[in-house]
Scaffold this active site. Sequence first.
Site, PDB file in Angstrom:
ATOM      1  N   ARG A 149       0.869  -1.173   0.000  1.00 27.22           N
ATOM      2  CA  ARG A 149       0.000   0.000   0.000  1.00 27.22           C
ATOM      3  C   ARG A 149       0.914   1.233   0.000  1.00 27.22           C
ATOM      4  O   ARG A 149       2.044   1.175   0.489  1.00 27.22           O
ATOM      5  CB  ARG A 149      -0.893   0.028   1.244  1.00 27.22           C
ATOM      6  N   LYS A 173      -1.812  -2.312   7.960  1.00 25.95           N
ATOM      7  CA  LYS A 173      -3.031  -1.785   8.577  1.00 25.95           C
ATOM      8  C   LYS A 173      -3.210  -2.335   9.981  1.00 25.95           C
ATOM      9  O   LYS A 173      -2.908  -3.499  10.254  1.00 25.95           O
ATOM     10  CB  LYS A 173      -4.252  -2.195   7.741  1.00 25.95           C
ATOM     11  N   HIS A 245      -2.071   2.131  -5.791  1.00 26.75           N
ATOM     12  CA  HIS A 245      -2.743   0.865  -5.476  1.00 26.75           C
ATOM     13  C   HIS A 245      -2.825  -0.048  -6.702  1.00 26.75           C
ATOM     14  O   HIS A 245      -2.938  -1.264  -6.567  1.00 26.75           O
ATOM     15  CB  HIS A 245      -4.143   1.144  -4.933  1.00 26.75           C
ATOM     16  N   ARG A 248      -0.166  -2.559  -6.620  1.00 27.79           N
ATOM     17  CA  ARG A 248      -0.472  -3.631  -5.651  1.00 27.79           C
ATOM     18  C   ARG A 248      -1.412  -4.658  -6.285  1.00 27.79           C
ATOM     19  O   ARG A 248      -1.200  -5.869  -6.166  1.00 27.79           O
ATOM     20  CB  ARG A 248      -1.099  -2.994  -4.409  1.00 27.79           C
ATOM     21  N   HIS A 271      -3.797  -9.311   3.833  1.00 28.20           N
ATOM     22  CA  HIS A 271      -5.252  -9.358   3.984  1.00 28.20           C
ATOM     23  C   HIS A 271      -5.610 -10.237   5.181  1.00 28.20           C
ATOM     24  O   HIS A 271      -5.111 -11.355   5.310  1.00 28.20           O
ATOM     25  CB  HIS A 271      -5.911  -9.956   2.738  1.00 28.20           C
ATOM     26  N   TYR A 280      -9.045 -11.459  -6.839  1.00 23.82           N
ATOM     27  CA  TYR A 280      -8.114 -11.714  -7.943  1.00 23.82           C
ATOM     28  C   TYR A 280      -8.466 -12.972  -8.719  1.00 23.82           C
ATOM     29  O   TYR A 280      -8.087 -13.106  -9.881  1.00 23.82           O
ATOM     30  CB  TYR A 280      -6.670 -11.758  -7.415  1.00 23.82           C
TER      31      TYR A 280
END
Length: 301
Positions: A149, A173, A245, A248, A271, A280
């Site tokens: 990110r 995150k 992004h 990414r 994630h 994806y």
Amino acid sequence: MSWTEKIKDFEIFLKFERNFSDNTLDAYLRDIRKLQNYAETELTGTGPQEITFTQLQEYLYQLSKQKFSERSQARWVSSIKAFFKYLVEDEIRTDNPAILLEGPKLGLYLPDTLSFDDIERIITAIDISTDLGKRNQCMIEVLYGCGLRVSELIDIKISNINYKENYLKVDGKGDKSRFVPLADYTTRLIRDYIKNVRSQYKINKKFEDILFLNSRGSAMSRVIVFIIIKELTEKAGISKRISPHTFRHSFATHLLQNGADLRYIQEMLGHSSITTTEIYTHLKTEELRDVILNYHPRNIT
């Protein structure tokens, strides 16, 4: 009890108890402050304890007429629900006026990606005869090569680079850390940038451990990274709307296309749920669909 007071309490709750990232926290607070402005201007005297379900519905209806995207509208509902759930849990209200609010139904969001050739064109567009160009080349290679990110990119610490084992510790995150492998090529670029470019800066003491610096020796901002990528994309003649992004998304898509296991991709992206990474697989399905439409004999006219 004022909106300002309860929003401040909500901020503390999200930051320290829910562990929200700065970007998510800012988005939620912006949404609730918009509601505060509406209540104070259109619903005079109506505080967070008095506002009703009908008034919240009307507020969202008025916003929807302003042609905001469905994703923005869905986030408003999410923010409002979180705020009033907090007020109930904090015993400020006995009822939750937002509990029956419904956001717009969202379709499947397939992010834009770049082909490997697009990535090469963007990197080739960088003038690496300058120190600035060498920094930008290293930055783009790390962004794409590690699937980061933009907030993670600008926060990379030199002390988190393990040259012996070739991996990068990423602070992601919610203060969650993960370890991302570094390709030999990427490692060489980082070493070269640190030795020949970064070492020439007069570095602000506060940022001595930050990898990517601006010309003033301070950490780079998200905005600058966006601008750099926009300029390089235009220079490379790529018409897609590209953001940090996008690199990414491209990282994950290219790994999947080349046979990587989805759970490994989940780990590298950081994630928390495999469901997020499964987007994806839909991208791959779209690709397969195009192959069938373009090459199956029943579709060739």
